[in-house]
Write an enzyme that holds these catalytic residues in place. Structure first.
Site, PDB file in Angstrom:
ATOM      1  N   CYS A 192      -7.833   2.113  -0.698  1.00  0.00           N
ATOM      2  CA  CYS A 192      -7.573   1.545   0.630  1.00  0.00           C
ATOM      3  C   CYS A 192      -7.738   0.024   0.588  1.00  0.00           C
ATOM      4  CB  CYS A 192      -8.538   2.149   1.643  1.00  0.00           C
ATOM      5  SG  CYS A 192      -8.358   1.408   3.261  1.00  0.00           S
TER       6      CYS A 192
ATOM      7  N   CYS B 244     -13.232  -4.853  22.729  1.00  0.00           N
ATOM      8  CA  CYS B 244     -12.296  -4.470  21.674  1.00  0.00           C
ATOM      9  C   CYS B 244     -11.053  -3.839  22.292  1.00  0.00           C
ATOM     10  CB  CYS B 244     -12.957  -3.521  20.678  1.00  0.00           C
ATOM     11  SG  CYS B 244     -13.611  -2.052  21.456  1.00  0.00           S
TER      12      CYS B 244
ATOM     13  N   GLN C 122     -20.670  -4.063  13.874  1.00  0.00           N
ATOM     14  CA  GLN C 122     -19.312  -4.614  13.781  1.00  0.00           C
ATOM     15  C   GLN C 122     -18.799  -4.493  12.349  1.00  0.00           C
ATOM     16  OE1 GLN C 122     -17.264  -5.390  16.008  1.00  0.00           O
ATOM     17  NE2 GLN C 122     -18.303  -6.166  17.819  1.00  0.00           N
TER      18      GLN C 122
ATOM     19  N   ASP D 287     -20.769  -5.749  26.192  1.00  0.00           N
ATOM     20  CA  ASP D 287     -19.953  -5.467  24.999  1.00  0.00           C
ATOM     21  C   ASP D 287     -19.689  -3.961  24.941  1.00  0.00           C
ATOM     22  OD1 ASP D 287     -18.692  -5.481  22.570  1.00  0.00           O
ATOM     23  OD2 ASP D 287     -20.481  -5.918  21.386  1.00  0.00           O
TER      24      ASP D 287
ATOM     25  N   CYS E 168       0.853  -1.194   0.000  1.00  0.00           N
ATOM     26  CA  CYS E 168       0.000   0.000   0.000  1.00  0.00           C
ATOM     27  C   CYS E 168       0.888   1.243   0.000  1.00  0.00           C
ATOM     28  CB  CYS E 168      -0.883  -0.009   1.247  1.00  0.00           C
ATOM     29  SG  CYS E 168      -1.767   1.539   1.468  1.00  0.00           S
TER      30      CYS E 168
ATOM     31  N   CYS F 286      -3.364   1.105   9.027  1.00  0.00           N
ATOM     32  CA  CYS F 286      -2.770  -0.224   9.229  1.00  0.00           C
ATOM     33  C   CYS F 286      -1.442  -0.061   9.965  1.00  0.00           C
ATOM     34  CB  CYS F 286      -2.476  -0.893   7.886  1.00  0.00           C
ATOM     35  SG  CYS F 286      -3.940  -1.226   6.907  1.00  0.00           S
TER      36      CYS F 286
HETATM   37  N1  SAH Z   1     -23.220  -5.164  21.116  1.00  0.00           N
HETATM   38  C1  SAH Z   1     -23.308  -4.351  19.950  1.00  0.00           C
HETATM   39  C2  SAH Z   1     -22.659  -2.973  20.114  1.00  0.00           C
HETATM   40  C3  SAH Z   1     -21.315  -2.946  20.775  1.00  0.00           C
HETATM   41  S1  SAH Z   1     -20.454  -1.413  20.626  1.00  0.00           S
HETATM   42  C4  SAH Z   1     -22.776  -5.074  18.738  1.00  0.00           C
HETATM   43  O1  SAH Z   1     -22.047  -6.062  18.871  1.00  0.00           O
HETATM   44  O2  SAH Z   1     -23.054  -4.667  17.614  1.00  0.00           O
HETATM   45  C5  SAH Z   1     -20.848  -0.606  22.093  1.00  0.00           C
HETATM   46  C6  SAH Z   1     -22.238   0.006  22.107  1.00  0.00           C
HETATM   47  O3  SAH Z   1     -22.414   0.610  23.384  1.00  0.00           O
HETATM   48  C7  SAH Z   1     -22.488   1.099  21.085  1.00  0.00           C
HETATM   49  O4  SAH Z   1     -23.679   0.801  20.402  1.00  0.00           O
HETATM   50  C8  SAH Z   1     -22.657   2.379  21.925  1.00  0.00           C
HETATM   51  O5  SAH Z   1     -23.585   3.282  21.386  1.00  0.00           O
HETATM   52  C9  SAH Z   1     -23.156   1.817  23.244  1.00  0.00           C
HETATM   53  N2  SAH Z   1     -22.892   2.584  24.463  1.00  0.00           N
HETATM   54  C10 SAH Z   1     -21.770   3.282  24.784  1.00  0.00           C
HETATM   55  N3  SAH Z   1     -21.859   3.764  26.024  1.00  0.00           N
HETATM   56  C11 SAH Z   1     -23.059   3.367  26.524  1.00  0.00           C
HETATM   57  C12 SAH Z   1     -23.713   3.543  27.768  1.00  0.00           C
HETATM   58  N4  SAH Z   1     -23.155   4.239  28.749  1.00  0.00           N
HETATM   59  N5  SAH Z   1     -24.929   2.979  27.940  1.00  0.00           N
HETATM   60  C13 SAH Z   1     -25.510   2.263  26.945  1.00  0.00           C
HETATM   61  N6  SAH Z   1     -24.921   2.053  25.752  1.00  0.00           N
HETATM   62  C14 SAH Z   1     -23.721   2.597  25.530  1.00  0.00           C
END
Ligand code: SAH
Length: 484
Positions: free
Chosen positions: A159, A408, A283, A381, A71, A80
């Protein structure tokens, strides 16, 4: 050691953000674009108390892990960080980072972390791009990515991470801008109109969303743009404007206007359909996400009596792909459009045992958890900063049998695990999975289960022992930031 010194070093390891790590007289030197086994002459650029930054002046001996970089923007772009080394080596680095985080921030040293799950496709996997558009010095409209720690746009026309079709769409939009004299954004003056071209791709349905982030309420000649784009790309199903008039680094504003089609595209994950709006999280790696959700489902060993809380649920992807196997699902998410998507997503999949609530999980979980009785499973998550301490306290009060934690950011994940394991949970399974090939990010999914009273004493003793010996495990936020 001083700035501008030239020294010979051997690269011993590589950090998650792709920097080679060498040692010289007890000082750690970080060298970008290096690989384990490289023998280098390094020029010192910056010296701190116990570490320094350098850049490669000369490669004396090349690491076996090095590969040719494919790239042109790689050394300037920052998107990257592993394009100069083999994918196997990248996976080793990511896997080690997860184990090291568990050790350093959770004080867990003897856990059998599963092998990292690498991706089949390491290029063109990203289903989302947010491309800044600016004038360069010659008043030519350029698009690309911000160079690291700056807001200078590094031009990038092909990209390797996102679908090739995105580049063609960006090209068409820039042609339209040029012809109709649409001025790109200037962030020092907060003037100009077009800030970012934001694109999304649904891999299973081939649908594309085009969203123009603008510093204004509308765009001139929009019908022409819509006609051009939809004429050339039949799979564009949504064209939106996102209004962002603030002088801010945050890319998206709160308001969207639809120019064509709907305000969402639809994708399929684990046989479940999902509407995705511009402001909703989704995601970015479709295929790896499906694998991750399968792993998560297997870890949880779901039963039709399970009542599941899906915290930080986004558009409901995790919970809804499990809903048929459980009794009741309740998702909580702070972004209103994402919750609207989640509710609609349960309808289009004919799922009747789910509810979604818009709110901050930290503020509202106490009240919300009374909504469904007997929660025995909690899925977390969170974003990169991990869980708030108050949320962990409430989870302890709810005291579910199983906690599935997807993260993550292994540093904040391990920090949170430390609290959960110290109280009343046992770490059962940890699987790192590469959702972000070639970049300095890795995902991890893990299962915790409530300690049974007969095993409780043993495990607690073990954790105490770890606490005494692993002084480093008492990580502060500053430590975590340094490591990340
Ligand atoms: N579980 C989902 C999203 C994960 S990303 C998936 O796998 O697609 C994290 C998410 O948390 C995002 O959608 C974000 O908007 C939300 N978020 C961030 N802070 C938050 C909070 N304090 N309360 C509720 N949701 C929140």
């Amino acid at each position: 050691m001083e700035k501008n010194d030239l020294i010979e070093v051997l690269i011993e390891d590589v950090s998650l953000d792709g920097k080679g790590i060498a040692r010289y007289n007890g000082i750690v030197i970080f060298v970008p674009f290096a690989a384990v086994g490289d023998k280098l002459i390094v020029k010192i650029l910056k010296v701190k108390k116990d570490y320094a930054f350098g850049k490669t002046e000369k490669i004396l001996k090349k690491s076996l892990h090095r590969i040719n970089v494919d790239c042109d923007s790689y050394y300037k772009c920052g998107g990257c960080v592993f394009r100069h080394i083999s994918y196997d080596e990248e996976l080793r680095i990511k896997s080690k980072f997860v184990k090291d985080s568990l050790n350093k921030f959770a004080g867990i040293t003897n856990f059998n972390v599963s092998d990292i799950i690498g991706a089949k496709d390491i290029n063109h996997y990203r289903n989302k791009a947010q491309v800044p558009v600016r004038y360069n010095r010659d008043q030519k409209i350029i698009s690309g990515f911000f160079s690291p720690h700056s807001h200078n746009v590094v031009e990038c026309l092909d990209c390797k991470l996102h679908p090739k079709e995105f580049d063609k769409i960006i090209f068409e939009i820039k042609k339209w801008m040029q012809f109709y004299k649409i001025v790109p954004y200037d962030e020092t003056a907060n003037t100009g109109l077009l800030r970012h071209i934001y694109l999304r791709y649904a891999k299973s349905t081939n649908e594309i969303m085009v969203c123009l982030v603008i510093n204004g309420e509308s765009i001139p000649c929009k019908d022409i743009l819509v006609r051009n784009l939809t004429g050339k790309f039949e799979n564009i199903k949504s064209i939106c404007l996102n209004i962002n008039r603030k002088s801010t680094n945050v890319i998206l504003g709160d308001k969207n206007k639809v120019l064509f089609g709907e305000d969402f595209i639809q994708d399929i994950l684990c046989d479940t359909r999902f509407n995705i709006s511009p402001l909703s999280f989704y995601q970015i790696n479709h295929d790896q996400t499906e694998i991750m959700y399968d792993i998560a489902k297997n870890m949880l060993n779901l039963k039709n009596t399970d009542n599941v809380l899906d915290l930080y649920c986004g558009i409901g992807t995790i919970g809804l792909t499990m809903a048929l196997d459980i009794n009741k699902l309740l998702g909580i998410e702070v972004i209103k459009q994402a919750v609207e998507n989640a509710i609609k997503n349960s309808e289009i999949n004919n799922i009747r045992n789910s509810d979604f609530i818009c709110g901050d999980v930290v503020e509202e979980i106490d009240y919300i958890s009374s909504y469904i009785k007997n929660v025995n499973t909690i899925i977390i998550d969170p974003p990169r900063k991990g869980c708030d301490g108050r949320l962990i306290d409430t989870i302890m009060k709810i005291s579910p049998e199983k906690i599935l934690y997807i993260s993550c950011n292994p540093c904040t994940w391990a920090r949170d695990l430390k609290i959960l394991c110290k109280q009343s949970y046992n770490l059962r399974s940890v699987v790192p999975i590469d959702l972000f090939p070639r970049t300095g990010h890795v995902e991890v999914v893990c299962l915790l289960s409530k300690l049974k009273s007969d095993k409780h004493i043993n495990v607690e003793l073990e954790m105490d022992k770890l606490d005494l010996t692993a002084e480093k495990s008492k990580a502060t936020y500053a430590d975590i930031e340094k490591l990340c």
